[in-house]
Motif scaffolding. Structure first.
Motif, mmCIF file in Angstrom:
data_model
loop_
_atom_site.group_PDB
_atom_site.id
_atom_site.type_symbol
_atom_site.label_atom_id
_atom_site.label_comp_id
_atom_site.label_asym_id
_atom_site.label_seq_id
_atom_site.Cartn_x
_atom_site.Cartn_y
_atom_site.Cartn_z
ATOM 1 N N ALA A 214 0.836 -1.203 0.000
ATOM 2 C CA ALA A 214 0.000 0.000 0.000
ATOM 3 C C ALA A 214 0.871 1.254 0.000
ATOM 4 O O ALA A 214 0.580 2.230 -0.715
ATOM 5 N N ARG A 215 1.926 1.249 0.794
ATOM 6 C CA ARG A 215 2.837 2.390 0.842
ATOM 7 C C ARG A 215 3.476 2.631 -0.517
ATOM 8 O O ARG A 215 3.569 3.770 -1.004
ATOM 9 N N ASP A 216 3.903 1.565 -1.184
ATOM 10 C CA ASP A 216 4.530 1.713 -2.501
ATOM 11 C C ASP A 216 3.533 2.242 -3.526
ATOM 12 O O ASP A 216 3.888 3.080 -4.372
ATOM 13 N N LEU A 217 2.296 1.762 -3.475
ATOM 14 C CA LEU A 217 1.292 2.226 -4.428
ATOM 15 C C LEU A 217 0.974 3.703 -4.226
ATOM 16 O O LEU A 217 0.754 4.435 -5.201
ATOM 17 N N ARG A 218 0.935 4.133 -2.971
ATOM 18 C CA ARG A 218 0.682 5.551 -2.707
ATOM 19 C C ARG A 218 1.858 6.410 -3.174
ATOM 20 O O ARG A 218 1.659 7.506 -3.708
ATOM 21 N N GLY A 219 3.067 5.915 -2.986
ATOM 22 C CA GLY A 219 4.244 6.717 -3.299
ATOM 23 C C GLY A 219 4.613 6.700 -4.762
ATOM 24 O O GLY A 219 4.890 7.757 -5.355
ATOM 25 N N ASP A 220 4.649 5.535 -5.383
ATOM 26 C CA ASP A 220 5.076 5.417 -6.786
ATOM 27 C C ASP A 220 4.404 4.208 -7.421
ATOM 28 O O ASP A 220 4.995 3.142 -7.533
ATOM 29 N N PRO A 221 3.144 4.353 -7.835
ATOM 30 C CA PRO A 221 2.420 3.201 -8.388
ATOM 31 C C PRO A 221 3.090 2.600 -9.622
ATOM 32 O O PRO A 221 2.940 1.405 -9.885
ATOM 33 N N GLU A 222 3.847 3.397 -10.354
ATOM 34 C CA GLU A 222 4.520 2.890 -11.553
ATOM 35 C C GLU A 222 5.611 1.875 -11.208
ATOM 36 O O GLU A 222 6.033 1.106 -12.064
ATOM 37 N N SER A 223 6.053 1.894 -9.960
ATOM 38 C CA SER A 223 7.130 0.971 -9.561
ATOM 39 C C SER A 223 6.608 -0.415 -9.205
ATOM 40 O O SER A 223 7.393 -1.346 -9.009
ATOM 41 N N VAL A 224 5.294 -0.572 -9.110
ATOM 42 C CA VAL A 224 4.701 -1.843 -8.682
ATOM 43 C C VAL A 224 4.394 -2.713 -9.889
ATOM 44 O O VAL A 224 3.750 -2.283 -10.846
ATOM 45 N N SER A 225 4.878 -3.949 -9.848
ATOM 46 C CA SER A 225 4.651 -4.914 -10.928
ATOM 47 C C SER A 225 3.848 -6.095 -10.395
ATOM 48 O O SER A 225 3.685 -6.274 -9.178
ATOM 49 N N GLY A 226 3.350 -6.925 -11.313
ATOM 50 C CA GLY A 226 2.669 -8.146 -10.906
ATOM 51 C C GLY A 226 3.579 -9.044 -10.092
ATOM 52 O O GLY A 226 3.153 -9.658 -9.096
ATOM 53 N N ARG A 227 4.841 -9.116 -10.493
ATOM 54 C CA ARG A 227 5.819 -9.919 -9.755
ATOM 55 C C ARG A 227 5.991 -9.399 -8.327
ATOM 56 O O ARG A 227 6.080 -10.175 -7.380
ATOM 57 N N ARG A 228 6.007 -8.076 -8.171
ATOM 58 C CA ARG A 228 6.140 -7.462 -6.842
ATOM 59 C C ARG A 228 4.939 -7.830 -5.961
ATOM 60 O O ARG A 228 5.084 -8.126 -4.771
ATOM 61 N N ILE A 229 3.751 -7.827 -6.552
ATOM 62 C CA ILE A 229 2.544 -8.156 -5.787
ATOM 63 C C ILE A 229 2.578 -9.613 -5.339
ATOM 64 O O ILE A 229 2.265 -9.931 -4.179
ATOM 65 N N MET A 230 2.968 -10.513 -6.230
ATOM 66 C CA MET A 230 3.045 -11.924 -5.863
ATOM 67 C C MET A 230 4.071 -12.144 -4.754
ATOM 68 O O MET A 230 3.840 -12.907 -3.815
ATOM 69 N N SER A 231 5.204 -11.463 -4.864
ATOM 70 C CA SER A 231 6.234 -11.594 -3.849
ATOM 71 C C SER A 231 5.746 -11.065 -2.502
ATOM 72 O O SER A 231 5.983 -11.674 -1.445
ATOM 73 N N ALA A 232 5.031 -9.937 -2.532
ATOM 74 C CA ALA A 232 4.499 -9.364 -1.297
ATOM 75 C C ALA A 232 3.455 -10.288 -0.665
ATOM 76 O O ALA A 232 3.388 -10.422 0.568
ATOM 77 N N ALA A 233 2.636 -10.930 -1.506
ATOM 78 C CA ALA A 233 1.646 -11.872 -0.976
ATOM 79 C C ALA A 233 2.327 -13.039 -0.285
ATOM 80 O O ALA A 233 1.865 -13.514 0.766
#
Length: 332
Positions: A214-233
């Protein structure tokens, strides 16, 4: 250089498979048992002549080191049913181009052109997770959804050569815009880009949510990838887990639609997002089992993870090219 088959006194030829993507070209020498022997990479140019020159250069580099009998090209685009021409490829400059004939003239060996999803599905059918299936659907889930359908061991192409575009079935009327021009396509919810949009929507619905994602999406949504989301999960991030759960729901919808249309006995999941299957597959299976028509009164397709990895398209393209040469040669 050739390789011996399992039959004494016979030699089976090497073939080159070429995966032509919007960013990179990957050409590989593939043995009849699917072993990748040698590989060359090159950037993808964006003019017709430069692209043909780059593909030919990569293949010639391999031909200088190996005895090559045929070349298979794996392309993301609409081919004619006879695969002689490429009607349209969204990330390549070819439009209504007889790609196979052009490359065959440049290379001096038989060239076969195939849709990249079909090439990958063929590789899984011949050497990987699709072996033993009668009617097999391969879903490559990455930036979008690529689909291959094999019916009784043959690639199904439809009447005009463009089937099956299951990723562009509408699942949400007036839903998310899709690059294909429609709205609410399955791949806008069940893909790497779909994961990002789902995370953004979930956070908008619960703006007080606290998590690293959530912090990353608020700060720089362009930096978030599908791979990042899977890793965070995988790390237990609450927003990422909710996003993956949403993805699993849409995958269940897609699997139910696939089964209602084709009734396959086997579904193979591949692609970059598909490689994270342990995070979502059990939940997706539950949705699939509930949403399929006749739930509880019919067999479900077996679901397997793809085995051929990033080599799938080049292996499948090379194998299809080798098979075409063998058919032309006829019985010995």
């Amino acid at each position: 250089m050739s390789t011996r088959s399992g039959h004494p006194g016979t030699i089976e030829p090497l073939a080159v498979g070429v995966d032509i993507g919007g960013t990179n070209i990957r050409a590989a020498v593939v043995a009849p048992d699917s072993t990748v022997i040698d590989t060359i990479h090159a950037p993808t140019p964006h003019s017709v002549r430069s692209l043909e020159k780059a593909v030919a250069g990569a293949v010639r580099g391999l031909m200088a080191r190996h005895d090559i009998a045929a070349v298979g090209l794996a392309v993301a685009g609409f081919l004619t049913k006879d695969r002689r021409a490429l009607r349209f490829a969204p990330h390549l400059p070819w439009r209504g181009t007889a790609v196979g004939e052009t490359m065959q003239r440049l290379l001096g060996v038989p060239v076969v052109v195939e849709h990249d999803a079909n090439a990958a599905g063929w590789a899984e059918h011949r050497f990987g997770a699709g072996m033993g299936g009668e009617n097999v659907v391969t879903l490559a889930i990455g930036t979008g959804i690529g689909v291959a359908l094999l019916m009784s061991g043959e690639i199904y192409r439809g009447s005009h050569g463009v089937a099956p575009e299951l990723g562009h079935l509408q699942v949400v009327p007036e839903g998310r815009a899709c690059p294909c021009g429609k709205r609410g396509c399955l791949e806008r919810y069940c893909s790497g880009t779909g994961l990002i949009d789902s995370a953004i929507e979930l956070l908008a619905n619960d703006p007080g949510l606290a998590s690293p994602l959530a912090r990353d999406l608020r700060g720089d949504p362009e930096s978030v990838s599908g791979r990042r989301i899977m890793s965070a999960a995988q790390d237990g991030d609450v927003l990422a887990e909710a996003t993956v759960s949403e993805f699993a729901r849409w995958l269940g919808v897609g699997l139910a639609m696939v089964s209602d249309i084709y009734d396959p006995d086997l579904i193979v999941l591949g692609g970059g997002v598909g490689s994270a299957a342990p995070l979502f597959l059990d939940e997706a299976r539950e949705h699939y089992a509930m949403m399929i028509t006749g739930a509880g009164h019919r067999p479900l397709a077996r679901i397997r993870r793809a085995q051929m990895g990033e080599d799938a398209a080049v292996i499948g393209a090379a194998d299809l090219a080798r098979a075409a040469v063998a058919r032309e040669a006829g019985p010995r």
